[in-house]
Design an enzyme around this catalytic site. Structure first.
Site, PDB file in Angstrom:
ATOM      1  N   LYS A 221     -16.739  56.952 -20.962  1.00 57.89           N
ATOM      2  CA  LYS A 221     -17.787  57.896 -20.566  1.00 57.89           C
ATOM      3  C   LYS A 221     -17.260  59.306 -20.757  1.00 57.89           C
ATOM      4  O   LYS A 221     -16.042  59.530 -20.854  1.00 57.89           O
ATOM      5  CB  LYS A 221     -18.248  57.677 -19.127  1.00 57.89           C
TER       6      LYS A 221
ATOM      7  N   PRO B 290      -7.995  55.754 -24.542  1.00 59.67           N
ATOM      8  CA  PRO B 290      -6.776  56.401 -24.032  1.00 59.67           C
ATOM      9  C   PRO B 290      -6.917  56.798 -22.564  1.00 59.67           C
ATOM     10  O   PRO B 290      -8.010  57.090 -22.090  1.00 59.67           O
ATOM     11  CB  PRO B 290      -6.623  57.638 -24.922  1.00 59.67           C
TER      12      PRO B 290
ATOM     13  N   ALA C  17      -7.480  61.213 -20.029  1.00 59.40           N
ATOM     14  CA  ALA C  17      -8.432  62.048 -20.758  1.00 59.40           C
ATOM     15  C   ALA C  17      -9.781  62.155 -20.051  1.00 59.40           C
ATOM     16  O   ALA C  17     -10.717  62.745 -20.587  1.00 59.40           O
ATOM     17  CB  ALA C  17      -8.632  61.490 -22.171  1.00 59.40           C
ATOM     18  N   GLY C  18      -9.924  61.563 -18.874  1.00 63.42           N
ATOM     19  CA  GLY C  18     -11.185  61.626 -18.149  1.00 63.42           C
ATOM     20  C   GLY C  18     -12.268  60.742 -18.742  1.00 63.42           C
ATOM     21  O   GLY C  18     -13.446  60.927 -18.453  1.00 63.42           O
ATOM     22  N   LEU C  19     -11.881  59.770 -19.563  1.00 61.91           N
ATOM     23  CA  LEU C  19     -12.851  58.900 -20.230  1.00 61.91           C
ATOM     24  C   LEU C  19     -13.221  57.665 -19.407  1.00 61.91           C
ATOM     25  O   LEU C  19     -14.143  56.942 -19.762  1.00 61.91           O
ATOM     26  CB  LEU C  19     -12.320  58.481 -21.604  1.00 61.91           C
ATOM     27  N   GLY C  20     -12.502  57.418 -18.329  1.00 65.66           N
ATOM     28  CA  GLY C  20     -12.846  56.339 -17.407  1.00 65.66           C
ATOM     29  C   GLY C  20     -12.536  54.942 -17.895  1.00 65.66           C
ATOM     30  O   GLY C  20     -13.150  53.980 -17.429  1.00 65.66           O
ATOM     31  N   GLY C  21     -11.579  54.787 -18.798  1.00 65.08           N
ATOM     32  CA  GLY C  21     -11.285  53.468 -19.351  1.00 65.08           C
ATOM     33  C   GLY C  21     -10.922  52.431 -18.304  1.00 65.08           C
ATOM     34  O   GLY C  21     -11.463  51.326 -18.308  1.00 65.08           O
ATOM     35  N   GLY C  22     -10.019  52.759 -17.403  1.00 64.67           N
ATOM     36  CA  GLY C  22      -9.630  51.808 -16.357  1.00 64.67           C
ATOM     37  C   GLY C  22     -10.776  51.492 -15.413  1.00 64.67           C
ATOM     38  O   GLY C  22     -10.966  50.342 -15.009  1.00 64.67           O
ATOM     39  N   SER C  23     -11.560  52.503 -15.076  1.00 60.27           N
ATOM     40  CA  SER C  23     -12.726  52.299 -14.203  1.00 60.27           C
ATOM     41  C   SER C  23     -13.746  51.400 -14.875  1.00 60.27           C
ATOM     42  O   SER C  23     -14.335  50.518 -14.247  1.00 60.27           O
ATOM     43  CB  SER C  23     -13.369  53.646 -13.858  1.00 60.27           C
TER      44      SER C  23
ATOM     45  N   ASP D 273     -15.195  56.653 -10.300  1.00 54.18           N
ATOM     46  CA  ASP D 273     -15.967  56.456 -11.530  1.00 54.18           C
ATOM     47  C   ASP D 273     -16.508  55.036 -11.668  1.00 54.18           C
ATOM     48  O   ASP D 273     -17.415  54.795 -12.459  1.00 54.18           O
ATOM     49  CB  ASP D 273     -15.112  56.743 -12.769  1.00 54.18           C
TER      50      ASP D 273
END
Length: 183
Positions: A8, A92, A95-101, A134
């Protein structure tokens, strides 16, 4: 079951104030983007739930990974059989992309479907909110105005047709705690 947990982006991020509980009140619009990890959940070969991570390096023990935390959070509510979870990290971190969330929320969605648990989105979002701010966003995975700590959400009409989004991830990462510490 194979799913593709997506990233996101935040369209604007206004950090309003630090709260007494140490978190921050924010206002942002979160928008899903099609940059995805790969998540596979299958019945366990053994008697314990396992997590195998490949792709981008993830620096945490299995039980601290948000995917395992999601499994454990749902297991605390309902009896779950053991599963083998395979996670291919592509999004990655830092970076604030929320991958783990996203991975955690998609784990909840997958387990709910795989075992016909019958949880609705609101119930899954409640469980997801215990994992991270997130996480509830990814249960709905549609543009949302997010306020409070990010878990108070309201759908927004957003049409990005005719626009392109280019995400550039430099080599440097900014941990969330460090980013918020400057408010």
């Amino acid at each position: 079951m194979i799913l593709f947990p997506n990233a996101k982006i935040n369209l604007g991020l206004d950090i309003l104030r630090k709260r007494p509980d140490g978190y921050h009140d924010i206002e942002t619009v979160m928008v899903p983007v099609p940059w995805c990890d790969v998540l596979e959940i299958v019945p366990a070969k053994g008697s314990e739930t396992t997590l195998t991570v490949s792709g981008r390096k993830v620096e945490c023990p299995m039980e601290k990974n948000l995917v395992m935390k999601a499994y454990r959070a749902l297991e605390a509510e309902v009896s779950l059989p053991p599963v083998d979870i395979y996670l291919r990290k592509i999004i990655p971190d830092g970076a604030g992309l929320g991958g783990g969330s996203s991975d955690a929320s998609f784990t909840l969605l997958a387990l709910n479907e795989l075992f016909s648990l019958g949880y609705n989105r609101e119930e899954l979002a409640r469980i997801a909110s215990t994992l991270g701010a997130d996480c509830p966003f990814f249960i709905y995975n549609t543009p949302m105005l997010c306020t409070g700590t990010g878990t108070d959400m309201e759908p927004v009409e957003l049409d990005l047709k005719g626009h392109s989004i280019l995400i550039v991830k430099p080599q440097v990462s900014v941990p969330t705690a460090a980013a918020y510490s400057h408010t």
